[in-house]
Motif scaffolding. Structure first.
Motif, PDB file in Angstrom:
ATOM      1  N   LEU A  23       0.834  -1.206   0.000  1.00 41.07           N
ATOM      2  CA  LEU A  23       0.000   0.000   0.000  1.00 41.07           C
ATOM      3  C   LEU A  23       0.865   1.251   0.000  1.00 41.07           C
ATOM      4  O   LEU A  23       0.360   2.369   0.099  1.00 41.07           O
ATOM      5  N   VAL A  24       2.191   1.060  -0.072  1.00 37.66           N
ATOM      6  CA  VAL A  24       3.136   2.171  -0.193  1.00 37.66           C
ATOM      7  C   VAL A  24       4.109   1.824  -1.312  1.00 37.66           C
ATOM      8  O   VAL A  24       4.167   0.685  -1.765  1.00 37.66           O
ATOM      9  N   LYS A  25       4.863   2.817  -1.758  1.00 31.79           N
ATOM     10  CA  LYS A  25       5.894   2.564  -2.758  1.00 31.79           C
ATOM     11  C   LYS A  25       7.185   3.196  -2.290  1.00 31.79           C
ATOM     12  O   LYS A  25       7.198   3.991  -1.336  1.00 31.79           O
ATOM     13  N   VAL A  35      -0.858   1.908   7.548  1.00 31.87           N
ATOM     14  CA  VAL A  35      -0.943   0.582   6.941  1.00 31.87           C
ATOM     15  C   VAL A  35      -0.056   0.572   5.699  1.00 31.87           C
ATOM     16  O   VAL A  35      -0.211   1.412   4.813  1.00 31.87           O
ATOM     17  N   ILE A  36       0.886  -0.363   5.649  1.00 29.75           N
ATOM     18  CA  ILE A  36       1.845  -0.364   4.544  1.00 29.75           C
ATOM     19  C   ILE A  36       1.676  -1.565   3.603  1.00 29.75           C
ATOM     20  O   ILE A  36       2.122  -1.525   2.456  1.00 29.75           O
ATOM     21  N   ALA A  37       1.039  -2.638   4.078  1.00 32.92           N
ATOM     22  CA  ALA A  37       0.924  -3.820   3.216  1.00 32.92           C
ATOM     23  C   ALA A  37      -0.226  -4.693   3.676  1.00 32.92           C
ATOM     24  O   ALA A  37      -0.735  -4.551   4.795  1.00 32.92           O
ATOM     25  N   ALA A  44      -6.626 -15.622   6.645  1.00 34.40           N
ATOM     26  CA  ALA A  44      -7.194 -14.306   6.346  1.00 34.40           C
ATOM     27  C   ALA A  44      -6.162 -13.407   5.694  1.00 34.40           C
ATOM     28  O   ALA A  44      -4.968 -13.698   5.678  1.00 34.40           O
ATOM     29  N   THR A  45      -6.669 -12.287   5.136  1.00 32.48           N
ATOM     30  CA  THR A  45      -5.793 -11.239   4.632  1.00 32.48           C
ATOM     31  C   THR A  45      -5.749 -10.150   5.694  1.00 32.48           C
ATOM     32  O   THR A  45      -6.794  -9.627   6.095  1.00 32.48           O
ATOM     33  N   MET A  46      -4.550  -9.814   6.159  1.00 31.51           N
ATOM     34  CA  MET A  46      -4.428  -8.886   7.272  1.00 31.51           C
ATOM     35  C   MET A  46      -3.563  -7.692   6.886  1.00 31.51           C
ATOM     36  O   MET A  46      -2.642  -7.808   6.062  1.00 31.51           O
ATOM     37  N   GLU A  47      -3.879  -6.562   7.485  1.00 23.27           N
ATOM     38  CA  GLU A  47      -3.127  -5.344   7.224  1.00 23.27           C
ATOM     39  C   GLU A  47      -1.926  -5.255   8.157  1.00 23.27           C
ATOM     40  O   GLU A  47      -2.011  -5.609   9.329  1.00 23.27           O
ATOM     41  N   VAL A  48      -0.809  -4.800   7.623  1.00 24.18           N
ATOM     42  CA  VAL A  48       0.414  -4.641   8.419  1.00 24.18           C
ATOM     43  C   VAL A  48       0.693  -3.159   8.564  1.00 24.18           C
ATOM     44  O   VAL A  48       0.699  -2.411   7.579  1.00 24.18           O
ATOM     45  N   GLU A  49       0.898  -2.737   9.816  1.00 24.99           N
ATOM     46  CA  GLU A  49       1.148  -1.322  10.092  1.00 24.99           C
ATOM     47  C   GLU A  49       2.633  -1.074  10.339  1.00 24.99           C
ATOM     48  O   GLU A  49       3.349  -1.937  10.842  1.00 24.99           O
ATOM     49  N   SER A  50       3.059   0.129  10.000  1.00 26.12           N
ATOM     50  CA  SER A  50       4.434   0.528  10.295  1.00 26.12           C
ATOM     51  C   SER A  50       4.537   0.842  11.785  1.00 26.12           C
ATOM     52  O   SER A  50       3.630   1.446  12.367  1.00 26.12           O
ATOM     53  N   VAL A  61      10.621  -7.519  -1.203  1.00 28.31           N
ATOM     54  CA  VAL A  61       9.762  -8.607  -1.678  1.00 28.31           C
ATOM     55  C   VAL A  61       8.597  -8.014  -2.455  1.00 28.31           C
ATOM     56  O   VAL A  61       7.861  -7.170  -1.932  1.00 28.31           O
ATOM     57  N   ALA A  62       8.430  -8.422  -3.676  1.00 26.79           N
ATOM     58  CA  ALA A  62       7.397  -7.851  -4.541  1.00 26.79           C
ATOM     59  C   ALA A  62       6.006  -8.313  -4.136  1.00 26.79           C
ATOM     60  O   ALA A  62       5.830  -9.398  -3.571  1.00 26.79           O
ATOM     61  N   ALA A  63       5.004  -7.489  -4.442  1.00 29.39           N
ATOM     62  CA  ALA A  63       3.610  -7.858  -4.193  1.00 29.39           C
ATOM     63  C   ALA A  63       3.289  -9.126  -4.969  1.00 29.39           C
ATOM     64  O   ALA A  63       3.740  -9.319  -6.102  1.00 29.39           O
ATOM     65  N   GLY A  64       2.514 -10.018  -4.339  1.00 24.65           N
ATOM     66  CA  GLY A  64       2.130 -11.267  -4.989  1.00 24.65           C
ATOM     67  C   GLY A  64       3.057 -12.419  -4.690  1.00 24.65           C
ATOM     68  O   GLY A  64       2.771 -13.560  -5.077  1.00 24.65           O
ATOM     69  N   THR A  65       4.170 -12.155  -3.977  1.00 23.72           N
ATOM     70  CA  THR A  65       5.114 -13.237  -3.669  1.00 23.72           C
ATOM     71  C   THR A  65       4.512 -14.176  -2.620  1.00 23.72           C
ATOM     72  O   THR A  65       4.049 -13.739  -1.576  1.00 23.72           O
ATOM     73  N   GLU A  66       4.530 -15.475  -2.915  1.00 25.39           N
ATOM     74  CA  GLU A  66       3.963 -16.473  -2.008  1.00 25.39           C
ATOM     75  C   GLU A  66       5.037 -17.108  -1.134  1.00 25.39           C
ATOM     76  O   GLU A  66       6.224 -17.050  -1.438  1.00 25.39           O
ATOM     77  N   ASP A  67       4.570 -17.728  -0.053  1.00 26.08           N
ATOM     78  CA  ASP A  67       5.430 -18.536   0.833  1.00 26.08           C
ATOM     79  C   ASP A  67       6.660 -17.761   1.312  1.00 26.08           C
ATOM     80  O   ASP A  67       7.784 -18.271   1.295  1.00 26.08           O
ATOM     81  N   VAL A  68       6.455 -16.524   1.747  1.00 30.46           N
ATOM     82  CA  VAL A  68       7.549 -15.736   2.311  1.00 30.46           C
ATOM     83  C   VAL A  68       7.699 -16.150   3.778  1.00 30.46           C
ATOM     84  O   VAL A  68       6.748 -16.011   4.560  1.00 30.46           O
ATOM     85  N   PRO A  69       8.848 -16.670   4.199  1.00 26.66           N
ATOM     86  CA  PRO A  69       8.996 -17.137   5.578  1.00 26.66           C
ATOM     87  C   PRO A  69       8.869 -16.004   6.592  1.00 26.66           C
ATOM     88  O   PRO A  69       9.282 -14.869   6.314  1.00 26.66           O
ATOM     89  N   VAL A  70       8.287 -16.329   7.739  1.00 26.20           N
ATOM     90  CA  VAL A  70       8.210 -15.357   8.843  1.00 26.20           C
ATOM     91  C   VAL A  70       9.629 -14.933   9.203  1.00 26.20           C
ATOM     92  O   VAL A  70      10.528 -15.764   9.323  1.00 26.20           O
ATOM     93  N   GLY A  71       9.841 -13.625   9.345  1.00 24.62           N
ATOM     94  CA  GLY A  71      11.151 -13.107   9.709  1.00 24.62           C
ATOM     95  C   GLY A  71      12.006 -12.688   8.529  1.00 24.62           C
ATOM     96  O   GLY A  71      13.043 -12.053   8.713  1.00 24.62           O
ATOM     97  N   GLN A  72      11.572 -13.016   7.304  1.00 27.46           N
ATOM     98  CA  GLN A  72      12.365 -12.620   6.132  1.00 27.46           C
ATOM     99  C   GLN A  72      12.200 -11.128   5.862  1.00 27.46           C
ATOM    100  O   GLN A  72      11.113 -10.566   6.004  1.00 27.46           O
TER     101      GLN A  72
END
Length: 431
Positions: A23-25, A35-37, A44-50, A61-72
């Protein structure tokens, strides 16, 4: 100083997530709380805040990337004018510069190779000579009548088609012949042991990659059926009194814009029954039994691509109007993928209603670590004993699935008895 933004753990069970949308560039200023992403978890789809202030210096990491490990690392914040691209490149460089392998490049090793000069024994290299012997076998297989699918299966399993009795037209070898077919020497099949895991079909089809949600559903339900000894108890329940009360309550609640569903009343009945029979309001973990003093009911809701169970917390102490309002709001956000983890994780028992699909009775799979789930069938007109006389009544079947490690059959039966009594005498739920 640059601030790393990493893939957050949005639930206790989350291991990877899909970065659905930025949601930012790069170059945008952000403040704490912005909210940035949007991140897709298994539920669910959840919003991530700065949580910091700064400028989005780099999106990793580009939008649409799947299976991104937690902490990456997914993005970097920096102060205005601060350069972060160079450090990124520096980080990548060391990974490619493990020069230890370049040290092997000085080929003194090759200097030593001459020592084993005996290697010029191409006599062993002539071992290919057996190849001609193998060729006739292949030719033989080619001459055997077999379907294309049968040939692929035979190759994968190391089966010699010439050794298989074909049951198809004109002795043609088909897939069914290979399911129990004679195999070539075991040594040939051993390396191919993993091959059966690959599914092949000649039927026109589309192969669809499993979503994170479907993967988790598959894993959890497999675990539930393999590790939980289920016991199933079914009762038939007359619904006429509950339907009558629902009509009266809805008429009274209409000015408030509240409409009760049958499911809302069943949620209340299950919660009240669990408080009445606390031996069933439990879960088991290792060598511990957790006994709950509150009934939090997880309600199965079908959503695109899977199932989610929003929770009515403390349903035993909530009014029917509060349950109806909360359930409507939770189900709506569930279908939009907007539930927060605490709204669908937990619960002391579950309720799954498939009556709206015309299903009259089914056995539901327990949602671990809960100890039970109530499966609700459709209400239908049936001959039924009413006031000691045979009559036509609206009747539904309800089946409780119980974790037999934690709940004895007699206690499960008492819960089903209490649930039946509350549904057939619904004033007891609101008294």
């Amino acid at each position: 100083m640059p601030i790393d933004i990493t893939m957050p753990a949005l639930s206790p069970t989350m291991e990877t997530g899909t970065l659905a949308k930025w949601l930012v560039k790069e170059g945008d200023k952000v403040s704490p709380g912005d909210v940035i992403a949007e991140i897709e978890t298994d539920k669910a789809t959840m919003e991530v805040e700065s949580i910091d202030e700064g400028v989005v210096a780099k999106i990793v990491v580009a939008a649409g990337t799947e299976d991104v490990p937690v902490g990456q690392l997914i993005a970097v914040l920096a102060e205005e004018g601060e350069e972060v691209a160079a450090p990124k490149a520096a980080k990548a460089a060391p990974k490619e510069a493990p020069k230890p392998e370049v040290k092997e490049a000085p080929k003194p090793a090759k200097a030593e190779k001459p020592e084993p000069a005996p290697k010029p024994e191409p006599a062993k290299a002539e071992a290919p000579a057996p190849a001609p012997a193998a060729a006739p076998a292949a030719d033989t297989d080619d001459r055997v009548k077999a379907s294309p699918l049968a040939r692929r299966i035979a190759e994968a399993k190391g089966i010699a088609l010439g050794d298989v009795q074909g049951s198809g037209p004109g002795g043609r070898v088909v897939k069914a012949d290979l399911d129990g077919g004679k195999t070539a020497p075991p040594a040939a099949t051993a390396p191919k042991a993993a091959a059966p895991a690959m599914f092949e079909t000649e039927i026109p089809h589309e192969a669809v990659k499993l979503s994170n949600m479907r993967k988790v559903i598959a894993r959890r339900l497999t675990e539930a059926k393999q590790t939980i000894p289920h016991i199933y108890l079914t009762v038939d329940i007359q619904l006429d009194a509950l339907l009558k009360l629902r009509g009266e309550l809805n008429a009274a609640l209409e000015p408030r814009g509240v409409k009760l569903s049958v499911n809302d009343l069943l949620i209340k009945a299950l919660a009240a029954a669990l408080i009445e029979v606390p031996e069933c309001n439990v879960s088991i973990s290792g060598e511990q039994l957790f006994k709950y003093s509150r009934a939090d009911i997880s309600v199965a809701v079908s959503i695109p691509g899977g199932l989610i169970t929003p929770i009515i917390t403390g349903a035993d102490s909530k009014s029917l109007s509060a349950i109806a309002t909360e359930m409507k709001e939770l189900a709506g956000r569930a279908k939009e993928g907007k539930l927060q983890p605490h709204e669908y994780q937990g619960g002391t028992a579950s309720l799954s209603n498939m009556g709206m699909y015309g299903i009259t009775q089914f056995d539901a799979v327990i949602n671990p670590p809960q100890g039970m789930i109530m499966a609700i069938g459709a209400g239908e007109k049936r001959p039924f004993i009413v006031n000691d006389a045979l009559a036509i009544a609206t009747v539904m079947s309800a089946t409780g699935s119980f974790d037999h490690r934690a709940i004895d059959g007699a206690d499960g039966a008492r819960l089903m008895q209490a649930f039946k009594r509350l549904v057939e005498n619904p004033l007891g739920m609101i008294a």
